[in-house]
Design a protein around this motif. Structure first.
Motif, PDB file in Angstrom:
ATOM      1  N   LYS A 340       0.693  -1.017   0.251  1.00  7.84           N
ATOM      2  CA  LYS A 340      -0.005  -0.028  -0.026  1.00  7.84           C
ATOM      3  C   LYS A 340       0.778   1.135  -0.022  1.00  7.84           C
ATOM      4  O   LYS A 340       0.141   2.384  -0.492  1.00  7.84           O
ATOM      5  CB  LYS A 340      -1.052  -0.127   1.305  1.00  7.84           C
ATOM      6  N   LYS A 341       2.096   1.145   0.567  1.00 11.71           N
ATOM      7  CA  LYS A 341       2.752   1.948   0.587  1.00 11.71           C
ATOM      8  C   LYS A 341       3.787   2.268  -0.703  1.00 11.71           C
ATOM      9  O   LYS A 341       4.238   3.365  -1.305  1.00 11.71           O
ATOM     10  CB  LYS A 341       3.929   2.212   1.833  1.00 11.71           C
ATOM     11  N   PRO A 343       3.389   0.595  -4.014  1.00 12.24           N
ATOM     12  CA  PRO A 343       2.405  -0.347  -4.914  1.00 12.24           C
ATOM     13  C   PRO A 343       3.268  -0.601  -6.147  1.00 12.24           C
ATOM     14  O   PRO A 343       4.420  -0.133  -6.576  1.00 12.24           O
ATOM     15  CB  PRO A 343       1.453   0.670  -5.384  1.00 12.24           C
ATOM     16  N   ARG A 350      -6.646  -3.294  -6.127  1.00 10.23           N
ATOM     17  CA  ARG A 350      -5.940  -2.631  -4.770  1.00 10.23           C
ATOM     18  C   ARG A 350      -5.464  -3.770  -3.878  1.00 10.23           C
ATOM     19  O   ARG A 350      -6.354  -4.730  -3.659  1.00 10.23           O
ATOM     20  CB  ARG A 350      -6.791  -1.688  -3.938  1.00 10.23           C
ATOM     21  N   LYS A 470       0.908   4.985  -7.515  1.00 12.87           N
ATOM     22  CA  LYS A 470       0.020   5.364  -6.407  1.00 12.87           C
ATOM     23  C   LYS A 470      -1.378   5.919  -7.139  1.00 12.87           C
ATOM     24  O   LYS A 470      -2.402   5.831  -6.402  1.00 12.87           O
ATOM     25  CB  LYS A 470       0.643   6.551  -5.648  1.00 12.87           C
ATOM     26  N   ARG A 474      -5.062   4.930  -6.674  1.00 11.97           N
ATOM     27  CA  ARG A 474      -6.364   5.806  -5.963  1.00 11.97           C
ATOM     28  C   ARG A 474      -7.493   5.829  -6.848  1.00 11.97           C
ATOM     29  O   ARG A 474      -8.721   5.815  -6.819  1.00 11.97           O
ATOM     30  CB  ARG A 474      -5.795   7.296  -5.950  1.00 11.97           C
TER      31      ARG A 474
END
Length: 528
Positions: A340-341, A343, A350, A470, A474
């Motif tokens: 998640k930090k 990707p 996700r 990232k 999103r």
């Protein structure tokens, strides 16, 4: 007796590892494999005066052995060595052969050369596929050992043969000692039976043959160890048993990895958002060992066996679970937080994988979160004129999860008496250079480097693309929110708008929410 051995006996000390390997001629099988590459790199870099290193290779994909050798030398695993010793490739020599062929497929000329020159043998070639048909597994993991023993018995200068086995050769036992256990069947009887059995018959009786073993890999590895004791008598043999071999810890580069085997493929699948559910016990210990640890141990084991000449075959366990345990659940937390930090590029969804021990829940998640999206995605590919691929990817992923299930639901204990003895014989300098104690491994840092290594070395993704990755996450998050909203509205239209009971329940819930909101507003106003 060599000059170093004479000096050491006179001074009452063992030669250092680098001193021992000075001028030694080495023969390696499995040199192009994961362990083989790291073993060669470490051996040359830390023992720069080692002599020639011969490697058994077979032509592959229209490449002859010399082309494969040059491809091996260019591998990223040698980047550090290339800076320190630019001419290291001059020590490497390919020998045409195949472990599945009679006499290892080695020509008479090459065989004579090996018999006259080789002093150290590392046998790491094997099939590591857990679901390999038994006939192939026996051929590659058992008969190949017999052929290697026959070749070693003809080597005039042989000082040591190190056989790379697996810590799971006796995985049907919860507590495993440093010994070779008797197998359920004599290897020769099985080999004789394979000669007259057809493949269909063999496939039917394989579950009976392997018994409590989870697969043909662990079964044949145990047979190979037993074969060493029966047919390797008189040879200086040592056995190293690594557990699940993962990316490097320190050398040649933190997180270096070159294959999708074991947990590597699962980390990538989770990072891409493909893997959503995995069946396993989050409380079970994940006995992963970084590849540089067994490679250091293999080099040190050969050194000790050659200079001390033990009377018996010594077994060395190379595992982490008994001395530095880390569970699959803890791995899940670290890996998911990292993806998640940092990707991966072009994620399918996700990252949001979880491990469950409940078979019903896993099957439900597999259908809802794996197969349905896969069929929808493939339908989209077909409409766009592209080749469908997601269902095929998921089927392959499910097979991989199935082969690992046994190892994600069990934990083992190993003994380390021989390993502790080996460590005590090393000088302080050799302990630092050829480290093999996993107690100092900090799992969260290692796993983050592992994931970063899959991104860099397997997927060839650069960190410069991180902002775009990232942004893509999103975008996927917004798509999910929109999808959930549409689903809720659809449910409202279908259920609430057509059912008096559902409408009454809806009004009750909304009324309670309204009361809570008004209460907190009044409370906030009173405070002001």
């Amino acid at each position: 007796m060599t000059e170093i051995e004479s000096m050491d006996k006179g001074q009452g000390r063992l030669p250092s590892i680098a001193e021992y390997y000075t001028g030694k001629t080495v023969f390696i099988t499995g040199a192009t494999g994961f362990i083989g590459k790291v073993l060669i790199e470490k051996l040359i870099r830390s023992c720069p005066n080692v002599g020639k290193i011969y490697m058994l290779m077979r032509p592959k994909r229209s490449q002859d052995i010399e082309q494969r050798l040059q491809e091996l030398i260019k591998c990223a695993v040698f980047d550090k060595l290339r800076k320190e010793l630019p001419d290291f490739g001059q020590k490497l020599f390919a020998v045409n052969g195949d472990i599945t062929s009679p006499d290892l497929g080695i020509s008479e000329e090459d065989a004579k050369m090996l018999q006259d020159e080789i002093q150290v043998v590392f046998h790491s070639a094997a099939t590591i596929r857990f679901d390999e048909p038994l006939r192939i597994a026996v051929n590659m993991n058992v008969l190949a050992v017999r052929k290697m023993l026959k070749l070693c018995q003809q080597m005039k200068k042989l000082e040591v043969l190190v056989h790379v086995s697996t810590a799971y050769a006796n995985c049907d036992r919860p507590f495993i000692e440093e010994m070779i256990y008797n197998p359920p069947v004599d290897p020769q009887k099985l080999i004789d039976a394979l000669e007259w059995m057809d493949d269909e018959m063999l496939q039917k009786i394989t579950p009976k043959l392997i018994g409590n073993k989870p697969n043909t890999y662990t079964y044949t590895k145990q047979l190979a160890e037993y074969l060493l004791t029966k047919e390797g008598q008189g040879l200086p043999i040592a056995v190293v048993r690594p557990s699940i071999v993962g990316a490097s810890w320190k050398e040649p580069h933190p997180g270096w990895i070159d294959n999708y085997n074991g947990p590597s493929g699962l980390y990538v699948a989770a990072g891409k958002g493909i893997l959503r559910s995995m069946k396993g016990d989050w409380r079970a210990v994940a006995d992963i060992i970084p590849v540089d640890i067994p490679c250091n141990m293999i080099i040190a084991t050969a050194w000790y066996t050659a200079v001390t000449k033990p009377s018996n075959i010594l077994i060395y366990h190379c595992t982490s679970g008994s001395v530095n345990p880390f569970t699959w659940g803890e791995i899940e937390d670290v890996v998911m937080n990292f993806w998640k930090k940092v990707p991966l590029d072009s994620c399918f969804r996700r990252p949001n994988a979880c491990m469950t021990y409940n078979g019903f829940l896993h099957d439900f998640y597999t259908f809802v979160s794996h197969m349905l999206p896969a069929y929808v995605a493939d339908l989209g590919f077909c409409l766009l004129g592209k080749r469908p691929r997601m269902v095929k990817i998921y089927n392959r992923l499910h097979r991989s999860i199935g082969t690992l299930y046994y190892f994600t639901t069990h934990s083992w204990e190993w003994t380390y008496n021989n390993l502790d003895m080996l460590s005590s014989q090393l000088s302080p300098e050799d302990k630092k250079t050829f480290y093999f104690d996993p107690r100092g491994l900090h799992w969260p840092t290692y796993l983050e480097n592992y994931c970063l290594g899959t991104k860099k070395y397997l997927l060839n993704e650069d960190l410069s693309g991180l902002p775009a990755a990232k942004a893509h996450l999103r975008k996927l998050r917004n798509i999910r929110y929109c999808f959930n909203t549409v689903v809720l509205v659809a449910l409202w239209r279908v259920l609430i708008a057509r059912s008096q009971f559902a409408r009454n329940l809806w009004y009750l819930v909304m009324g309670l929410i309204n009361k809570f909101v008004r209460f907190f507003r009044l409370t906030s106003t009173a405070r002001h």
